[in-house]
Design an enzyme around this catalytic site. Sequence first.
Site, PDB file in Angstrom:
ATOM      1  N   ILE A 150      12.128   1.870  11.551  1.00 25.58           N
ATOM      2  CA  ILE A 150      11.336   2.831  12.344  1.00 25.58           C
ATOM      3  C   ILE A 150      11.599   2.674  13.842  1.00 25.58           C
ATOM      4  CG2 ILE A 150       9.484   3.200  10.657  1.00 25.58           C
ATOM      5  CD1 ILE A 150       7.773   1.230  12.394  1.00 25.58           C
ATOM      6  N   THR A 205      -5.958  -1.225  10.643  1.00 25.68           N
ATOM      7  CA  THR A 205      -6.714  -2.297   9.996  1.00 25.68           C
ATOM      8  C   THR A 205      -8.055  -2.536  10.688  1.00 25.68           C
ATOM      9  OG1 THR A 205      -6.669  -4.695   9.653  1.00 25.68           O
ATOM     10  CG2 THR A 205      -5.349  -3.884  11.459  1.00 25.68           C
ATOM     11  N   THR A 219       8.236  -4.160  15.406  1.00 29.96           N
ATOM     12  CA  THR A 219       7.931  -3.113  14.419  1.00 29.96           C
ATOM     13  C   THR A 219       6.599  -2.428  14.712  1.00 29.96           C
ATOM     14  OG1 THR A 219       9.282  -3.992  12.653  1.00 29.96           O
ATOM     15  CG2 THR A 219       7.335  -2.750  11.983  1.00 29.96           C
ATOM     16  N   GLU A 264      -8.955  -5.393  11.376  1.00 26.03           N
ATOM     17  CA  GLU A 264      -8.783  -6.617  12.173  1.00 26.03           C
ATOM     18  C   GLU A 264      -8.737  -6.331  13.671  1.00 26.03           C
ATOM     19  OE1 GLU A 264      -6.124  -9.578  10.827  1.00 26.03           O
ATOM     20  OE2 GLU A 264      -6.618  -9.256   8.727  1.00 26.03           O
ATOM     21  N   ILE A 313       0.850  -1.204   0.000  1.00 24.55           N
ATOM     22  CA  ILE A 313       0.000   0.000   0.000  1.00 24.55           C
ATOM     23  C   ILE A 313       0.879   1.246   0.000  1.00 24.55           C
ATOM     24  CG2 ILE A 313      -1.930   1.187   1.107  1.00 24.55           C
ATOM     25  CD1 ILE A 313      -2.602  -1.454   2.531  1.00 24.55           C
ATOM     26  N   SER A 335      -3.145  -8.609  14.765  1.00 16.94           N
ATOM     27  CA  SER A 335      -4.175  -7.602  15.069  1.00 16.94           C
ATOM     28  C   SER A 335      -3.982  -7.043  16.474  1.00 16.94           C
ATOM     29  CB  SER A 335      -5.581  -8.152  14.852  1.00 16.94           C
ATOM     30  OG  SER A 335      -5.785  -9.360  15.524  1.00 16.94           O
ATOM     31  N   ALA A 336      -3.465  -7.858  17.396  1.00 19.98           N
ATOM     32  CA  ALA A 336      -3.201  -7.337  18.745  1.00 19.98           C
ATOM     33  C   ALA A 336      -2.097  -6.280  18.699  1.00 19.98           C
ATOM     34  CB  ALA A 336      -2.805  -8.475  19.680  1.00 19.98           C
ATOM     35  N   SER A 337      -1.096  -6.502  17.844  1.00 20.50           N
ATOM     36  CA  SER A 337      -0.018  -5.503  17.749  1.00 20.50           C
ATOM     37  C   SER A 337      -0.535  -4.215  17.092  1.00 20.50           C
ATOM     38  CB  SER A 337       1.191  -6.068  16.992  1.00 20.50           C
ATOM     39  OG  SER A 337       0.892  -6.251  15.624  1.00 20.50           O
TER      40      SER A 337
HETATM   41  P1  NAD Z   1       3.520  -4.775   3.370  1.00 15.93           P
HETATM   42  O1  NAD Z   1       3.917  -5.924   4.230  1.00 15.93           O
HETATM   43  O2  NAD Z   1       3.311  -4.989   1.924  1.00 15.93           O
HETATM   44  O3  NAD Z   1       4.606  -3.605   3.513  1.00 15.93           O
HETATM   45  C1  NAD Z   1       5.185  -3.259   4.740  1.00 15.93           C
HETATM   46  C2  NAD Z   1       6.370  -2.344   4.454  1.00 15.93           C
HETATM   47  O4  NAD Z   1       6.913  -1.915   5.715  1.00 15.93           O
HETATM   48  C3  NAD Z   1       7.514  -3.039   3.699  1.00 15.93           C
HETATM   49  O5  NAD Z   1       8.000  -2.192   2.677  1.00 15.93           O
HETATM   50  C4  NAD Z   1       8.581  -3.256   4.768  1.00 15.93           C
HETATM   51  O6  NAD Z   1       9.892  -3.258   4.257  1.00 15.93           O
HETATM   52  C5  NAD Z   1       8.331  -2.063   5.684  1.00 15.93           C
HETATM   53  N1  NAD Z   1       8.793  -2.307   7.050  1.00 15.93           N
HETATM   54  C6  NAD Z   1       8.527  -3.396   7.830  1.00 15.93           C
HETATM   55  N2  NAD Z   1       9.148  -3.267   9.022  1.00 15.93           N
HETATM   56  C7  NAD Z   1       9.801  -2.068   9.008  1.00 15.93           C
HETATM   57  C8  NAD Z   1      10.572  -1.367   9.961  1.00 15.93           C
HETATM   58  N3  NAD Z   1      10.838  -1.886  11.162  1.00 15.93           N
HETATM   59  N4  NAD Z   1      11.058  -0.155   9.622  1.00 15.93           N
HETATM   60  C9  NAD Z   1      10.812   0.374   8.403  1.00 15.93           C
HETATM   61  N5  NAD Z   1      10.100  -0.256   7.451  1.00 15.93           N
HETATM   62  C10 NAD Z   1       9.572  -1.452   7.754  1.00 15.93           C
HETATM   63  O7  NAD Z   1       2.236  -4.168   4.078  1.00 15.93           O
HETATM   64  P2  NAD Z   1       0.912  -3.538   3.426  1.00 15.93           P
HETATM   65  O8  NAD Z   1      -0.027  -4.617   3.100  1.00 15.93           O
HETATM   66  O9  NAD Z   1       1.304  -2.549   2.400  1.00 15.93           O
HETATM   67  O10 NAD Z   1       0.318  -2.770   4.700  1.00 15.93           O
HETATM   68  C11 NAD Z   1       0.752  -1.464   5.017  1.00 15.93           C
HETATM   69  C12 NAD Z   1       0.030  -0.980   6.250  1.00 15.93           C
HETATM   70  O11 NAD Z   1      -1.365  -0.970   6.028  1.00 15.93           O
HETATM   71  C13 NAD Z   1       0.261  -1.837   7.496  1.00 15.93           C
HETATM   72  O12 NAD Z   1       0.371  -0.984   8.606  1.00 15.93           O
HETATM   73  C14 NAD Z   1      -0.992  -2.687   7.585  1.00 15.93           C
HETATM   74  O13 NAD Z   1      -1.266  -3.030   8.923  1.00 15.93           O
HETATM   75  C15 NAD Z   1      -2.035  -1.727   7.042  1.00 15.93           C
HETATM   76  N6  NAD Z   1      -3.198  -2.339   6.387  1.00 15.93           N
HETATM   77  C16 NAD Z   1      -3.021  -3.261   5.390  1.00 15.93           C
HETATM   78  C17 NAD Z   1      -4.141  -3.779   4.747  1.00 15.93           C
HETATM   79  C18 NAD Z   1      -4.014  -4.780   3.616  1.00 15.93           C
HETATM   80  O14 NAD Z   1      -5.016  -5.302   3.156  1.00 15.93           O
HETATM   81  N7  NAD Z   1      -2.814  -5.062   3.122  1.00 15.93           N
HETATM   82  C19 NAD Z   1      -5.428  -3.370   5.140  1.00 15.93           C
HETATM   83  C20 NAD Z   1      -5.546  -2.456   6.184  1.00 15.93           C
HETATM   84  C21 NAD Z   1      -4.435  -1.929   6.791  1.00 15.93           C
HETATM   85  O1  DAU Z   2      -8.480  -6.798   6.891  1.00 19.74           O
HETATM   86  C1  DAU Z   2      -7.296  -6.111   6.691  1.00 19.74           C
HETATM   87  C2  DAU Z   2      -6.131  -7.077   6.713  1.00 19.74           C
HETATM   88  O2  DAU Z   2      -6.193  -7.812   5.499  1.00 19.74           O
HETATM   89  C3  DAU Z   2      -4.785  -6.380   6.853  1.00 19.74           C
HETATM   90  O3  DAU Z   2      -4.725  -5.748   8.093  1.00 19.74           O
HETATM   91  C4  DAU Z   2      -3.644  -7.391   6.732  1.00 19.74           C
HETATM   92  O4  DAU Z   2      -2.392  -6.721   6.758  1.00 19.74           O
HETATM   93  C5  DAU Z   2      -3.782  -8.112   5.405  1.00 19.74           C
HETATM   94  O5  DAU Z   2      -2.784  -9.108   5.281  1.00 19.74           O
HETATM   95  C6  DAU Z   2      -5.170  -8.755   5.296  1.00 19.74           C
HETATM   96  O6  DAU Z   2      -5.300  -9.816   6.279  1.00 19.74           O
HETATM   97  P1  DAU Z   2      -6.011 -11.212   5.913  1.00 19.74           P
HETATM   98  O7  DAU Z   2      -5.540 -12.240   6.857  1.00 19.74           O
HETATM   99  O8  DAU Z   2      -7.465 -11.016   5.757  1.00 19.74           O
HETATM  100  O9  DAU Z   2      -5.375 -11.433   4.420  1.00 19.74           O
HETATM  101  P2  DAU Z   2      -4.816 -12.730   3.688  1.00 19.74           P
HETATM  102  O10 DAU Z   2      -4.594 -12.360   2.263  1.00 19.74           O
HETATM  103  O11 DAU Z   2      -3.699 -13.371   4.440  1.00 19.74           O
HETATM  104  O12 DAU Z   2      -6.056 -13.728   3.761  1.00 19.74           O
HETATM  105  C7  DAU Z   2      -7.337 -13.372   3.226  1.00 19.74           C
HETATM  106  C8  DAU Z   2      -8.276 -14.516   3.551  1.00 19.74           C
HETATM  107  O13 DAU Z   2      -7.906 -15.658   2.757  1.00 19.74           O
HETATM  108  C9  DAU Z   2      -8.236 -14.980   4.990  1.00 19.74           C
HETATM  109  O14 DAU Z   2      -9.541 -15.349   5.398  1.00 19.74           O
HETATM  110  C10 DAU Z   2      -7.330 -16.212   4.966  1.00 19.74           C
HETATM  111  C11 DAU Z   2      -7.573 -16.781   3.588  1.00 19.74           C
HETATM  112  N1  DAU Z   2      -6.434 -17.448   2.945  1.00 19.74           N
HETATM  113  C12 DAU Z   2      -5.240 -16.786   2.888  1.00 19.74           C
HETATM  114  C13 DAU Z   2      -4.135 -17.355   2.281  1.00 19.74           C
HETATM  115  C14 DAU Z   2      -2.808 -16.636   2.245  1.00 19.74           C
HETATM  116  C15 DAU Z   2      -6.585 -18.699   2.363  1.00 19.74           C
HETATM  117  O15 DAU Z   2      -7.675 -19.295   2.401  1.00 19.74           O
HETATM  118  N2  DAU Z   2      -5.498 -19.262   1.739  1.00 19.74           N
HETATM  119  C16 DAU Z   2      -4.277 -18.656   1.695  1.00 19.74           C
HETATM  120  O16 DAU Z   2      -3.315 -19.244   1.134  1.00 19.74           O
END
Ligand code: NAD
Ligand code: DAU
Length: 355
Positions: free
Chosen positions: A62, A135, A102, A137, A14, A161-163
């Site tokens: 960070i 999130t 982190t 979560e 993101i 999610s706790a973190s």
């Molecule tokens: P991601 O795992 O793709 O990217 C995380 C980035 O943070 C990476 O570039 C990594 O190198 C960097 N990073 C990790 N630890 C670090 C540290 N100690 N210092 C500096 N950089 C560090 O994650 P994402 O899916 O892009 O999610 C980004 C944010 O959005 C997170 O805070 C996540 O909780 C939140 N979020 C994600 C989703 C989702 O669906 N992916 C939904 C809601 C909220």
């Molecule tokens: O809701 C927001 C969250 O969405 C973010 O905070 C998280 O950073 C992000 O990773 C995502 O969490 P989920 O656990 O929902 O995403 P994930 O893609 O891991 O899984 C989506 C759903 O699919 C979940 O119900 C678990 C399921 N799953 C996931 C994987 C990787 C499978 O069934 N098979 C798989 O191989």
Amino acid sequence: MRKTVLVTGGAGFIGSNFVHLLVGKPEEWRVVNLDKLTYAGNLKNLAGIEEGENYRFVRGDICDAELVEKLFTEEKIDTVVHFAAESHVDRSITGPAAFIGTNITGTFTLLEAARKAWPVENPGAGERCFLHVSTDEVYGSLGETGFFNESTGYDPRSPYSASKASSDHLASAYFHTYGLPVRITNCSNNYGPWQFPEKLIPLIFNNAMHGKPLPVYGDGKNVRDWLYVVDHCEAIEQVLLRGANGESYNIGGNNEKQNLEIVHVVCDLLDRKIAPLKSGEPRRSLITFVTDRPGHDRRYAIDAGKIDRELGWQPKVSFEEGIEKTLDWYLAHQQWMDEIVSGDYQNYYEKMYTR
Ligand code: NAD
Ligand code: DAU
């Protein structure tokens, strides 16, 4: 007046989409991107963005207070958009230590740096803002009905999610205690370009492309609310521009889908766009039900009414359009995917932490 934004985690999924959005508006934003480049960070996600007056990349952690404090003063940071996190729920189950470091200590370090750098008597002066990206979560798991809104009690159930809940509470406490201009966003599941292929949609894409089993946890009926990543980035920009300090905003796609539905859509679109498998069978035949994720939240659904009413934000991209765009992007960037998948990212933390 142009703002200088510290984007943390801007080489992740993101964060990189957000950096692309802001660097396209150099009259409004100057971006300092701080990223540790963990297994999930990838400078290739930022291809096409050049270092210069409007954009600087800093590789760093960070949790490194000295570095973060230096950046605040050296770069005159007035806005923070804090994405950096350990983001994968499954990894938090097998190795929670990095998530505590982190997500909790890292967020604390950034909040402290902002508290030190910004005026004590009025840290929000000059329209400063510390936006903590979180999130849905944190709210736990829903039954068949109902939605998470901003008043829903926190009930996190995985170490991830706790973190994140912990970091939300810290951010909120810095608003109440020190008057830090904190805003929090709680978003649902994102999908789109540059998503790391440990997450459901890119993982299923990659396995389906290579004729590998498609792992579906449990009965595949867990529900997530999917949002196209650019919509999320635009929502964050609106919260920066027009949100209120001390407030949190839920962001969602109003697009609930069972996991199995998602896997079916990816399979069917790939069958249509390329061809069925060499065997002639459809890609759905690769679906394999596997052991469920421990503590697997059953359903997430977001009430995004507040951000609509107060900031006029709504998602623009429908799921049908977004998933098609996403798969087209992955098809056009298979080398990006292959390079990640052929690396040793699965064991990244095993080298650092003992369980
Ligand atoms: P991601 O795992 O793709 O990217 C995380 C980035 O943070 C990476 O570039 C990594 O190198 C960097 N990073 C990790 N630890 C670090 C540290 N100690 N210092 C500096 N950089 C560090 O994650 P994402 O899916 O892009 O999610 C980004 C944010 O959005 C997170 O805070 C996540 O909780 C939140 N979020 C994600 C989703 C989702 O669906 N992916 C939904 C809601 C909220
Ligand atoms: O809701 C927001 C969250 O969405 C973010 O905070 C998280 O950073 C992000 O990773 C995502 O969490 P989920 O656990 O929902 O995403 P994930 O893609 O891991 O899984 C989506 C759903 O699919 C979940 O119900 C678990 C399921 N799953 C996931 C994987 C990787 C499978 O069934 N098979 C798989 O191989």
